[in-house]
Scaffold this active site. Structure first.
Site, PDB file in Angstrom:
ATOM      1  N   ASP A 166       0.968  -1.104   0.220  1.00  0.00           N
ATOM      2  CA  ASP A 166      -0.304   0.010   0.292  1.00  0.00           C
ATOM      3  C   ASP A 166       0.892   1.172  -0.282  1.00  0.00           C
ATOM      4  O   ASP A 166       1.889   1.121  -0.483  1.00  0.00           O
ATOM      5  CB  ASP A 166      -0.808   0.037   0.978  1.00  0.00           C
ATOM      6  N   HIS A 233      -3.569   5.849   3.412  1.00  0.00           N
ATOM      7  CA  HIS A 233      -4.183   4.880   3.386  1.00  0.00           C
ATOM      8  C   HIS A 233      -4.352   3.164   3.569  1.00  0.00           C
ATOM      9  O   HIS A 233      -4.617   3.189   4.850  1.00  0.00           O
ATOM     10  CB  HIS A 233      -4.516   4.760   1.774  1.00  0.00           C
ATOM     11  N   SER A 413     -11.573  -0.984  -0.653  1.00  0.00           N
ATOM     12  CA  SER A 413      -9.910  -1.084   0.670  1.00  0.00           C
ATOM     13  C   SER A 413      -9.776  -1.835   2.109  1.00  0.00           C
ATOM     14  O   SER A 413      -9.652  -2.245   2.702  1.00  0.00           O
ATOM     15  CB  SER A 413      -9.548   0.320   0.354  1.00  0.00           C
TER      16      SER A 413
END
Length: 595
Positions: A166, A233, A413
């Site tokens: 990520d 994220h 996600s």
């Protein structure tokens, strides 16, 4: 060069919403009073080794009767325990005072080494005391939560390693205890945004971009269309998987005793396929030129990222390598409200592709769908309220690193790490399970979505407790015997023409068993069109499934049993599938045999 983006669908940044009223599951409570004394029904009496009661059940029974008469109660010898102690039934529940009188009678006997009540004990997985846990409907709510607390008596992820491929990791005290060293695979210095290219520092410096900083789209419009702040994220994803739990702060992780290895591939303007391929390879213990070997190969990989187009051969090859090394690969289905078959890596084989559901159990409005989706997990929807999003660890910094916080995001996600966390629980509960067996167990134990799903949401809503066997089932176990699997990825033509997928079986002595198990995973938009047969090495065939015009459901994900006792086991077995009607398509995703 293919670029790939992270898959959260917008975010709500406020954490000021009021906590639920007292009594809501997970609401922090005042310190509990000391437990009340329980009534006692039986006593455990240990006699000294030389006592007759230590060797003779008759002697122990007579002694129990005598002690009962002395205390004014009716006592009976029940049975001998494995330690040699006697279990004595009190005849009825006695309160603390009366049971103490009986125990006093035993303690006064010099032949009694000890006497203790036979107390009741309970599972030790208690409701987390984390301050934001009450917001985590996705873990515990009955309607559309993933029933995670019911699995914690079976496993908490201890000893399991999860790689989060990520944006990297920004320091957060609610994650720090479970983080291990990772790697930064971003080779482009502009995208890396940290002053260099690849290195051993997976820290996330931020991925903010100004309007148009990533170029223009096919219509000449600036990308992005407006300024975007740091997403942090990867840290949000990591918190869902393994945030520290029972620490009185923040959120609870699904596999809260697992370790997370941040592997950085996404920066400014996304990431590249080449970097992601290397990250998949390295994370799973493979070798990447110029990069030191990974000392902690992952049991599970989470990729909450994706781009347009079907799965490319390079990414598929990397995934196949990871799975062959025993790593379960979990990917987000995508946030375009479109068929996931047109997105990468969601459409790759050998992955668990995850769609997102909302708090009511509907397919989330943004979530991709289709036959390549394997399972659905909570992804949240923040449009109406941040309370309906997925809460996890984050940072306040918009253009640089700020202070740690917690924020609600939505997206596939957010759904994918729910499944990565569940896979980590399964790895601890049954370490010998293969990635294919883990995927099969998750899908087999899913429950029907309580809401609606148009387009295909896989096997349904994942259920952690059912998958871990905590609701009356058994722990996840690999099939007994020798297992042979084939990640087939064979297209099924819509032309009434049979296709076959072959599987070579070696090393099995004698004939196949009378209960040969055939695990089948076929993605198809109208399974009633399909006729499925098993063809043995000698050419004999057995029909596993007949076509049916009334069966309009998606996919064939099940295990068949056939009597193959008259067939030599070694040789090439085939799964033969025929689509007998027109109008719907699909493919053989994988299948296997258990001897």
């Amino acid at each position: 060069m293919t670029t790939t983006a992270l898959l959260c669908a917008g975010a709500a940044t406020s954490i000021a919403a009021p906590l639920p009223a007292p009594g809501t599951p997970g609401t922090p409570a005042a310190p509990a009073p000391a437990p009340a004394a329980q009534p006692v029904e039986r006593l455990i009496v240990g006699y000294t080794s030389q006592a007759a009661e230590a060797k003779s059940d008759d002697a122990a029974a007579k002694d129990a009767e005598a002690k009962g008469r002395k205390a004014g109660e009716s006592l009976d010898f029940d049975r001998r325990l494995g330690t040699g102690a006697a279990l004595v039934d009190l005849g009825a529940e006695l309160d603390k005072a009366d049971s103490e009188d009986v125990m006093a009678a035993f303690r006064a006997d010099p032949d009694v080494a000890y006497v203790v009540p036979d107390t009741r004990m309970y599972a030790t997985a208690v409701t987390p005391n984390d301050s934001e846990y009450s917001r985590q409907w996705d873990l515990f709510e009955a309607t559309a939560g993933m029933n995670v607390p019911g699995a914690w008596d079976k496993a908490t992820g201890s000893g399991v390693k999860v790689a989060v491929i990520d944006t990297g990791y920004v320091a957060h005290s609610d994650l720090a205890a479970n983080m291990i060293a990772g790697y930064d695979f971003i080779s482009d210095s502009f995208m890396a945004n940290d002053g260099g290219g690849r290195d051993s520092n997976a820290a996330d410096p931020g991925d903010w971009v100004a309007r148009g900083e990533c170029g223009t789209d096919a219509n000449g419009q600036p990308v992005p269309a407006r300024d975007q702040n740091n997403s942090w994220h990867g840290t949000h994803v990591a918190g869902t998987i393994a945030a520290t739990t029972h620490n009185g702060k923040g959120v609870a992780g699904i596999a809260y005793n697992a370790t997370v290895q941040p592997v950085r591939v996404l920066g400014k303007c996304g990431g590249t396929t080449a970097d992601i391929i290397d990250a998949i390879t390295w994370s799973s213990g493979g070798s990447v030129q110029g990069v030191p070997a990974n000392p902690n190969p992952a049991d599970v990989i989470n990729m909450s990222l994706g781009g347009g187009g079907a799965c490319d051969a390079g990414t598929q090859n990397a995934i196949n390598g990871a799975v062959s090394r025993g790593t379960t690969v979990v990917v987000a289905a995508g946030n375009s409200n479109a068929n996931a078959a047109n997105f990468n890596p969601a459409s790759c084989s050998n992955v668990i592709a995850v769609a997102a559901s909302d708090r009511e159990g509907n397919r989330a409005s943004y979530s991709n769908y289709g036959t390549v989706v394997d399972i659905t997990a909570p992804g949240g929807e923040t449009a109406l309220s941040s309370a309906n999003g997925i809460w996890s660890t984050l940072n306040t910094g918009t253009r640089s690193v700020g202070s740690e916080t917690y924020t609600a995001y939505q997206g596939t996600s957010m759904a994918a790490p729910h499944i990565a966390g569940l896979a980590a629980l399964m790895n601890q509960a049954s370490p010998s399970m293969t990635p294919a067996q883990i995927e099969s167990a998750i899908k087999t134990n899913a429950r029907t979505l309580p809401g609606t799903c148009s387009g295909g949401c896989g096997a349904g809503l994942a259920d952690a407790a059912r998958t871990l066997g905590a609701s009356g089932g058994t722990d996840p176990q690999p099939p007994t015997g020798s297992v042979f699997t084939n990640a087939a990825n064979v297209s099924i033509p819509d032309t009434n023409t049979p296709v076959t997928s072959s599987l070579a079986v070696t090393g099995i002595s004698g004939n196949a068993p009378a209960d040969l198990k055939i695990a089948v995973d076929i993605k198809h938009t109208y399974r009633g069109d399909l006729r499925i047969e098993l063809v043995a090495p000698n050419g004999a065939s057995a029909q596993l499934k007949a076509a049916s015009s009334s069966d309009s459901a998606d996919n064939v994900i099940t295990t068949y049993t056939v009597d193959a006792s008259g067939v030599v086991a070694n040789g090439t077995w085939k799964l033969r599938v025929t689509d007998v009607y027109s109008g719907d398509t699909g493919y053989i995703d994988s299948w296997g045999l258990t001897f």
